[in-house]
Design a protein around this motif. Sequence first.
Motif, mmCIF file in Angstrom:
data_model
loop_
_atom_site.group_PDB
_atom_site.id
_atom_site.type_symbol
_atom_site.label_atom_id
_atom_site.label_comp_id
_atom_site.label_asym_id
_atom_site.label_seq_id
_atom_site.Cartn_x
_atom_site.Cartn_y
_atom_site.Cartn_z
ATOM 1 N N LEU A 155 0.772 -1.144 -0.084
ATOM 2 C CA LEU A 155 -0.052 0.078 0.059
ATOM 3 C C LEU A 155 0.799 1.214 0.077
ATOM 4 O O LEU A 155 0.713 2.383 -0.686
ATOM 5 C CB LEU A 155 -0.746 -0.040 1.395
ATOM 6 N N VAL A 156 1.981 1.166 1.008
ATOM 7 C CA VAL A 156 2.630 2.231 0.931
ATOM 8 C C VAL A 156 3.757 2.657 -0.412
ATOM 9 O O VAL A 156 3.774 3.559 -0.659
ATOM 10 C CB VAL A 156 3.567 2.438 2.196
ATOM 11 N N THR A 172 6.802 12.057 7.776
ATOM 12 C CA THR A 172 6.582 10.853 6.929
ATOM 13 C C THR A 172 5.661 9.793 7.431
ATOM 14 O O THR A 172 4.530 9.683 6.859
ATOM 15 C CB THR A 172 8.116 10.030 6.713
ATOM 16 N N LEU A 173 5.888 9.765 8.938
ATOM 17 C CA LEU A 173 5.060 8.906 9.298
ATOM 18 C C LEU A 173 3.409 9.484 9.810
ATOM 19 O O LEU A 173 2.581 8.624 9.709
ATOM 20 C CB LEU A 173 5.505 8.444 10.835
ATOM 21 N N ALA A 174 3.506 10.782 9.794
ATOM 22 C CA ALA A 174 2.019 11.176 10.005
ATOM 23 C C ALA A 174 1.283 11.082 8.637
ATOM 24 O O ALA A 174 0.070 11.158 8.869
ATOM 25 C CB ALA A 174 2.244 12.763 10.024
ATOM 26 N N ASN A 175 1.791 10.846 7.595
ATOM 27 C CA ASN A 175 1.139 10.548 6.514
ATOM 28 C C ASN A 175 0.652 9.281 6.547
ATOM 29 O O ASN A 175 -0.467 8.817 5.680
ATOM 30 C CB ASN A 175 2.128 10.661 4.995
ATOM 31 N N ILE A 176 1.045 8.048 7.024
ATOM 32 C CA ILE A 176 0.639 6.897 7.251
ATOM 33 C C ILE A 176 -0.850 6.712 7.460
ATOM 34 O O ILE A 176 -1.583 5.813 6.787
ATOM 35 C CB ILE A 176 1.603 5.898 7.894
ATOM 36 N N GLY A 213 12.148 13.866 5.711
ATOM 37 C CA GLY A 213 13.286 14.054 6.514
ATOM 38 C C GLY A 213 14.423 14.913 5.761
ATOM 39 O O GLY A 213 15.412 15.540 6.265
ATOM 40 N N GLY A 214 14.399 14.987 4.165
ATOM 41 C CA GLY A 214 15.530 15.652 3.629
ATOM 42 C C GLY A 214 15.940 14.947 2.308
ATOM 43 O O GLY A 214 16.029 15.563 1.388
ATOM 44 N N ALA A 215 16.067 13.630 2.485
ATOM 45 C CA ALA A 215 16.519 12.653 1.362
ATOM 46 C C ALA A 215 15.471 12.451 0.173
ATOM 47 O O ALA A 215 15.810 12.128 -0.828
ATOM 48 C CB ALA A 215 17.379 11.611 1.949
ATOM 49 N N GLY A 216 14.477 12.197 0.648
ATOM 50 C CA GLY A 216 13.175 12.201 -0.339
ATOM 51 C C GLY A 216 13.185 10.435 -0.813
ATOM 52 O O GLY A 216 12.401 10.079 -1.819
ATOM 53 N N PHE A 217 13.572 9.484 0.131
ATOM 54 C CA PHE A 217 13.867 8.222 -0.193
ATOM 55 C C PHE A 217 12.315 7.690 -0.066
ATOM 56 O O PHE A 217 11.689 7.840 0.730
ATOM 57 C CB PHE A 217 14.768 7.413 0.674
ATOM 58 N N PRO A 218 11.927 6.761 -1.335
ATOM 59 C CA PRO A 218 10.687 6.141 -1.293
ATOM 60 C C PRO A 218 10.443 5.256 -0.045
ATOM 61 O O PRO A 218 11.235 4.479 0.334
ATOM 62 C CB PRO A 218 10.391 5.181 -2.431
ATOM 63 N N ALA A 219 9.419 5.691 0.942
ATOM 64 C CA ALA A 219 9.169 5.002 2.105
ATOM 65 C C ALA A 219 8.843 3.433 1.880
ATOM 66 O O ALA A 219 9.358 2.615 2.641
ATOM 67 C CB ALA A 219 8.056 5.571 2.675
ATOM 68 N N GLY A 220 8.047 3.151 0.923
ATOM 69 C CA GLY A 220 7.621 1.735 1.020
ATOM 70 C C GLY A 220 8.633 0.873 0.378
ATOM 71 O O GLY A 220 8.623 -0.139 0.947
#
Lengths: 151, 422
Positions: free
Chosen positions: B46-47, B212-216, B56-63
């Motif tokens: 899903l993510v 990032t986590l707040a979006n989940i 946090g600055g680097a924009g790495f895909p969370a999923g």
Amino acid sequence: MEPGYYAEMDPAKRAMLLTALYMAQEQYGYLSREAMERVGRRLGMSPREVYNTATFYSMFRTEPVGRYLIQVCEGLSCHLAGGAEDLVAHLEDRLGISAGQMTGDGRFSLQMVQCLAACGSSPAMRINDTLYTNLTLGQVDTILQDLEGRP
Amino acid sequence: MTFEPVLLRRTSLPRSDSIDVYLANDGYAALARALRDYAPGELIGLVKASKLRGRGGAGFPAGLKWGFMPQSDGPKYLCVNTDEGEPGTFKDRELVEKDPHQIIEGAIIAAYAVGAERAFVYIRGEFFQGIKSWIKAIADAYARGFLGQNILGSGYDLEMSVHRGAGAYICGEETAMISSLEGRRGEPRLKPPYPAEKGYWGQPTLVHNVETLANIPHIVNHGAEWFASIGTEKSTGPKIFCVSGHVYRRGVYEFPLGISLRELLYEHAGGVPGGKAIKAVIPGGASTPPLTADQLDITLDFESLEGAGSALGTGAIIVLDEDTCMVDVARRSARFFAHESCGRCTPCRVGTQRAVDVLEAIEAGRGVPEDLDRLEALCHGISGNTFCPMGDAVVSAIGGTLVRFRDEFEEHISQGGCAAPA
Ligand SMILES: Cc1cc2nc3c(=O)[nH]c(=O)nc-3n(C[C@H](O)[C@H](O)[C@H](O)COP(=O)(O)O)c2cc1C
Ligand code: SF4
Ligand code: FES
């Protein structure tokens, strides 16, 4: 990873170090040699190792500071908001010390610090646990008067 | 553009930090749904589908990062990065102080998805109010059964604790943060191995920024498609921008990624005081190169800013009006980095201090023409030769300003100091 890296000591115990240092600093006012030795004994670390870690962090002090530690933000946004420099100059004047010093009676220390994450309401400063934002020189005077009136 | 805020939706409510207000406004519904309706692997899917990138600055895909966490049975950890030290950034503090449960809910869902048994909140030592907020919110979440054993009857257990940093910007870097959590000097570690492979005490560790986590929870509640429909194709979802410097209405603004910088500054933040023109805008915190006045129509997303030679960074936008001295801006950045260099590698430790010396000389009118070559050489010597990405940040900030405003530096040297109005 080198062998023994993780086994060098009880992980959970060492992980308590920063917390223990905060507690010691609160009790003694700063991290004296004696305070660090005590922390080391509790956690099974040599005083040298405790010292080596503590001095990495700017919030751990190895020298006494005034009862009121005034930290003025020198970050870009505070400067742009106008007044960060004036603020420090004003405080230096009022307290009769330069940034980085403590008043003779041990009541006030003045420091310049980096961005306090209050750039949306700058200029900002911190005194002990309190953050002050959108500061004017007038407000600084009021705050100082209040502190000077305290025991 | 009008946009119904997602992440800052609750922050204007009275007592928005309390668990009761959170529960009365959809709070923890996503957690219940995640535990009931999703297998961990499905949440990772899903993510991934939401295309959420780290804030946090680097924009790495969370999923993708969640997918890197091994499926093995050993202990796994989650670190919630609340270190927020990047100058110009004040969004995480806002989220923690005003809506901490939104972050906790996201953290529990993330921990469940990757099979973590413990979550560490690492918070900047100076955030006194935020530390209190975190401690209270975690205690309340435990009391209501959202943390601890057998969460909501799912059989999943998670412990969460708060750890206070002690004044070191570098501890926001994920491997330095892990060192600090272990009770060591907060020095970065070489990557690879990445924390997802070897993190806290050598175990797989997922590190995420607070925003990032707040979006989940929102992704779980409304779906990946809904999330991906906000923003641009490669930069999805809402983003909190921190606007400071020379604008009328400084503060946090939430908009979809891809909003135009001009719109944000002039329509929402009220433009520049005194009707002055903008000289430059630092778009993503002190580590990102400034944009020039002819770039104000850029859209604020990862790809456009990268294309313009800068970066979205933390979304901390610092506006500099026409009277700002760019040498002074570079000097302040250099001072910051010199102060915060952890000292582990020479190019960063020595290079930043030399840069401060040169920039202070130029600002004070003692600069010579060779100084600009020296600055360039310093940046060249740091670039790619440091142990952690802070070296690149130094080069972006100082070198990035010099490249774009070289004439101003030259003027300082030829005129013996700063001609900008004080
Ligand atoms: C010098 C440096 C400082 C950093 N400071 C922070 C910080 O204060 N907060 C943060 O969330 N990430 C910070 N980061 C990024 C983290 O290393 C890491 O990428 C991030 O926490 C991952 O979370 P995300 O994927 O949710 O963005 C920093 C990175 C570097 C190189
Ligand atoms: S680049 Fe700077 S901050 Fe990073 S490890 Fe080297 S000295 Fe430390
Ligand atoms: S620059 Fe002063 S609070 Fe950020």
